[in-house]
Design an enzyme around this catalytic site. Structure first.
Site, PDB file in Angstrom:
ATOM      1  N   ASP A   1       0.451  26.945  21.013  1.00 33.86           N
ATOM      2  CA  ASP A   1       1.513  25.639  20.873  1.00 33.86           C
ATOM      3  C   ASP A   1       0.584  24.960  19.485  1.00 33.86           C
ATOM      4  O   ASP A   1       1.168  23.861  19.356  1.00 33.86           O
ATOM      5  CB  ASP A   1       1.468  25.090  22.038  1.00 33.86           C
TER       6      ASP A   1
ATOM      7  N   LYS B   1       7.364  31.240  25.724  1.00 32.78           N
ATOM      8  CA  LYS B   1       7.360  30.576  27.253  1.00 32.78           C
ATOM      9  C   LYS B   1       8.444  29.535  27.137  1.00 32.78           C
ATOM     10  O   LYS B   1       8.883  28.812  26.240  1.00 32.78           O
ATOM     11  CB  LYS B   1       6.044  30.056  27.372  1.00 32.78           C
TER      12      LYS B   1
ATOM     13  N   CYS C   1       0.015  21.393  28.473  1.00 29.47           N
ATOM     14  CA  CYS C   1      -0.350  22.992  27.832  1.00 29.47           C
ATOM     15  C   CYS C   1      -1.859  23.611  28.251  1.00 29.47           C
ATOM     16  O   CYS C   1      -1.563  24.893  28.623  1.00 29.47           O
ATOM     17  CB  CYS C   1       1.085  23.877  27.006  1.00 29.47           C
TER      18      CYS C   1
END
Length: 381
Positions: free
Chosen positions: A138, A259, A304
């Site tokens: 990310d 995701k 994450c």
């Protein structure tokens, strides 16, 4: 002898580096490192691991030339296996003895070639020739300069600082696989503070959605019923905020994992959503490529990145978090997640040591325990 699980608090005392002994949290004591070996006895395997090569390796440690190893032979084998640039890591006697007992299948207090081959062939393969994946989590504009920029979060981290570090890792380390992950949310995603009125709050929720503030946790009725942290709207599909940072190197033939596309369930991990209702393609793609080791970097450490590392461990990958290539939301949560991951077998390193680990030169004992136990389970089935 009672097996030592990776979440055993004693584990942190079982592995000692050649130059430092860990005494307790944050305390280290210097000692003189052992001398390096003249040569690497595992070079004889030539990375093919044929039976002839394994037998040659076995004979190297057979001091009596009688076709079996004594305790001292086995200790020397472990010492030379777990080393960095031919300088051994120090192992506690307790761990060496446990490995010996688990390898000595017929309990005759010696280890023969068949026992060695059964117990150690797969472990040797992974230790000497790991198949390594770098999972870049990310590194997206919204976490760096957009609606959920880390510099506006409690830890005040600068998300863009990871970009040059990750780029150096990509340039200097020969990873077998590289994966990029993306938060990829629809406009009506459950994690968005702006959407808190779209779903009814469960009676047991300590905070009603109408009264919630940013970063509060609310339980929504569902389905599925879920407790959700409320974040600013971020990484909306097909927006600039969801793009990777412009300076991040993109590797050809990389895996791309999207995701958090389910509007009703968040997904911190690159492997599963937060409810484990659906998995991404990442695990299947790593297994197709025979990956053994997963290195995790990116944003955010305590959200994450940590979730991805934990699921990597659960999927039986040797898991390494590169700390200087991560930034997080909250310092206290970063430490909580660090301790939790450490208890489950994740190790934490700086980017400078990664090349040696990926090349099988820096062979750390703490990465082997889980793998060895899994191999024993297969043998005993």
């Amino acid at each position: 002898m009672v097996p030592i699980a990776l979440n055993d608090d004693r584990l942190k005392f079982l592995f000692k580096s050649a130059s430092l002994i860990q005494i307790g949290m944050g305390q280290k004591e210097s000692m003189s490192p052992p001398p390096p070996f003249d040569s690497d006895p595992f070079d004889c395997l030539k990375r093919n691991f044929t039976e002839d090569e394994l037998e040659k390796c076995f004979r190297h440690f057979d001091s009596s030339n009688q076709g079996t190893w004594s305790h001292d032979d086995f200790r020397r084998f472990l010492s030379e296996l777990f080393s960095n640039k031919r300088r051994p890591y120090l192992l506690l006697t307790e761990l060496v003895e446990q490995y010996f007992q688990e390898t000595d299948f017929n309990q005759d207090n010696r280890i023969d070639f068949n026992e060695f081959q059964q117990a150690w062939k797969e472990t040797l393969k992974t230790t000497l020739k790991p198949v390594s994946a770098l999972v870049i989590v990310d590194v997206q504009n919204d976490f760096i300069s957009g609606s959920l920029a880390l510099h506006s979060c409690p830890a005040n981290h600068q998300g863009e600082e990871v970009v040059p570090i990750i780029n150096r890792v990509l340039t200097n380390v020969r990873f077998d696989v590289v994966a990029y992950t993306y938060d990829w949310h629809p406009h009506n995603h459950i994690s968005f503070y702006e959407n808190r009125y779209l779903r009814p709050t469960a009676p047991e929720s300590k905070i009603n959605a109408a009264d919630a503030k940013l970063l509060d946790s609310v339980i929504f009725v569902g389905p599925p019923k879920v407790e959700q942290v409320l974040w600013p709207a971020h990484c909306v599909q097909h927006t600039r905020g969801a793009d990777l940072h412009k300076d991040l190197i993109l590797v050809s033939n990389a895996i791309h994992v999207f995701k958090g596309a389910n509007p009703n369930v968040d997904s911190y991990s690159a492997f599963w959503d937060n409810m484990k209702l659906a998995k991404t393609s990442l695990d299947d793609q790593l297994r197709e490529r025979n990956v053994t080791d997963v290195y995790v970097v990116g944003l955010a450490t305590d959200v994450c990145v940590a979730a991805t590392a934990m699921h990597s461990i659960e999927n039986n990958y040797r898991t390494i978090l590169i700390e200087d290539a991560c930034r997080g939301v909250d310092e206290k949560e970063i430490e909580v997640k660090r301790l939790e991951l450490n208890r489950h077998g994740c190790i934490f390193v700086e980017s400078t040591v990664v090349p040696g680990m990926v090349d099988g030169i820096d062979r750390r004992p703490e990465l082997t325990r889980n793998m060895f136990e899994e191999n024993l389970k297969k043998i005993r089935l």
